[in-house]
Design a protein around this motif. Sequence first.
Motif, PDB file in Angstrom:
ATOM      1  N   SER A  24      39.286  32.368  35.728  1.00  0.00           N
ATOM      2  CA  SER A  24      39.581  33.801  35.677  1.00  0.00           C
ATOM      3  C   SER A  24      40.977  34.087  36.245  1.00  0.00           C
ATOM      4  N   ASP A  28      44.380  35.564  34.251  1.00  0.00           N
ATOM      5  CA  ASP A  28      45.241  36.618  34.791  1.00  0.00           C
ATOM      6  C   ASP A  28      46.691  36.150  34.835  1.00  0.00           C
ATOM      7  N   ASP A 108      38.549  42.403  44.639  1.00  0.00           N
ATOM      8  CA  ASP A 108      38.634  42.451  43.184  1.00  0.00           C
ATOM      9  C   ASP A 108      37.757  43.566  42.633  1.00  0.00           C
ATOM     10  N   SER A 109      36.553  43.662  43.148  1.00  0.00           N
ATOM     11  CA  SER A 109      35.631  44.707  42.708  1.00  0.00           C
ATOM     12  C   SER A 109      36.176  46.095  43.050  1.00  0.00           C
ATOM     13  N   LEU A 111      39.303  46.942  43.466  1.00  0.00           N
ATOM     14  CA  LEU A 111      40.468  47.223  42.620  1.00  0.00           C
ATOM     15  C   LEU A 111      40.048  47.731  41.245  1.00  0.00           C
ATOM     16  N   LYS A 112      38.914  47.243  40.746  1.00  0.00           N
ATOM     17  CA  LYS A 112      38.430  47.676  39.433  1.00  0.00           C
ATOM     18  C   LYS A 112      37.891  49.103  39.457  1.00  0.00           C
ATOM     19  N   ASN A 113      37.607  49.614  40.665  1.00  0.00           N
ATOM     20  CA  ASN A 113      37.027  50.952  40.787  1.00  0.00           C
ATOM     21  C   ASN A 113      38.043  52.038  41.106  1.00  0.00           C
ATOM     22  N   LEU A 116      43.982  52.474  37.433  1.00  0.00           N
ATOM     23  CA  LEU A 116      44.802  51.296  37.156  1.00  0.00           C
ATOM     24  C   LEU A 116      46.203  51.415  37.750  1.00  0.00           C
ATOM     25  N   ALA A 119      46.055  50.771  41.401  1.00  0.00           N
ATOM     26  CA  ALA A 119      45.798  49.346  41.671  1.00  0.00           C
ATOM     27  C   ALA A 119      47.063  48.521  41.431  1.00  0.00           C
TER      28      ALA A 119
END
Length: 167
Positions: A24, A28, A108-109, A111-113, A116, A119
């Motif tokens: 993963s 990236d 990581d989780s 940042l996804k919430n 964008l 982040a």
Amino acid sequence: MEELYRKYWKILVADAVKRLRSESLAEDCAQETFLVLFEKIKEGYVFESEAQLISFLFKTNSNNADHIRRFLARSTKATDAFIHGIDIKPQAYFEDYLIIKEEIDELDSALKNIPLHHALATIYHYGYDLTYPEIAGILGNTGDSVRKFGNRGIKELKKEMTKDEGE
């Protein structure tokens, strides 16, 4: 451009897997490499040969992998500094590695919430040590906007990462 992507994607991911030991993270890394390539082409740069293009891709991929490794190495310290105000020393024990991995997964989780652009500004500033004007050039915004995005990103990350602690 799509042809370049298809032709070199798997090769760059494989190269990054060797460097990062994570598929993963390697994806990236390769994605960031293509973003740099597309930006370079958009600016009008022309590669004189396929060898020059390949050299550029692998050098950029290597640099991106180095940035990711540095970011991961600092992430635990940065996370604790932002969230808890605690400065911890890196440990070479497997148990500590698991804790670090868990914190990276939490980051990581989180940042996804968040939005964008918040982040990205946060990652570029704190993860890659870029200045706000440098980030503004990458994102196509003003330095003041990017500074606001980064500040909001940190606040949102703190909120996201402490959300589970309060429950």
